[in-house]
Design an enzyme around this catalytic site. Sequence first.
Site, short mmCIF file in Angstrom:
data_model
loop_
_atom_site.label_atom_id
_atom_site.label_comp_id
_atom_site.label_asym_id
_atom_site.label_seq_id
_atom_site.Cartn_x
_atom_site.Cartn_y
_atom_site.Cartn_z
CB CYS A 2 -17.93 18.76 9.26
SG CYS A 2 -17.12 17.32 8.53
CD GLU A 111 -24.53 19.02 7.11
OE1 GLU A 111 -25.24 18.32 7.87
OE2 GLU A 111 -23.48 19.55 7.47
#
Length: 247
Positions: A2, A111
């Site tokens: 993340c 992402e």
Amino acid sequence: MCGRFALTSTPKDVAALFDIMDVEDFPPRFNISPTQPILMIAAGPRQPSGSNLPERQALLVRWGLLPAWAKDPKDMPLLINARSETAAQKAAFRAAMRHRRTLVPASGFYEWRREGKGRAQPYWLRPKSGGLIAFAGLMETWMEPGGSEIGTGAILTTEASDDLAAIHSRMPVVIPPEHFSRWLDCVRSEPRDVADLLRSAEPGFFEAIPVSDRVNSVANLGPEIQERAEPAQDRPAESAAEQLQLF
């Protein structure tokens, strides 16, 4: 892993989900990046029996954990993530895993999927059911040479669920509400007692929305960065995508 996430729920929603009395007002944040302040929920000070004081507290910390023993931040890598499989053994995270586990309120995360040499496609990953979720976090207090204390933190990651693995091999650990108290209880629960919570979300929990490369720039802070965009065929990798490979 993340490397960017968002928190667009209201302070009232945060207070309700995490059962805390007060959360200072904050605006929607659509592109939270490393070294910026992030909201963490931690266990409050231990209270005497019958006290009406809150059992949890909301804190702002720097995203990028600095171990208490670090002498100079310049000598440390930017520890925005911690691998859940090894955090309890790593020197940088061991104390926080034992004593300072936290929850990180989030609306979703970003992402980047590699599409060949020099190309990356960004995705906005949010819960299919919408609403607010909690990433597993770690917090550490670092003292500057001048004596000022700085709260710092990292987000724990695990292997991606099967439906997201094609985008990236890692994802944040999501702690369900029914396990908030157990995760935050660092008095009665050691890392081995909460290891079962360090797992990937069930397939289908998140939906992946392709977005434009506007999210790559930390200067882009508006809701437009979450708008669906058809994946580009020849998109150059930006610095944000490269940054995600550090962990």
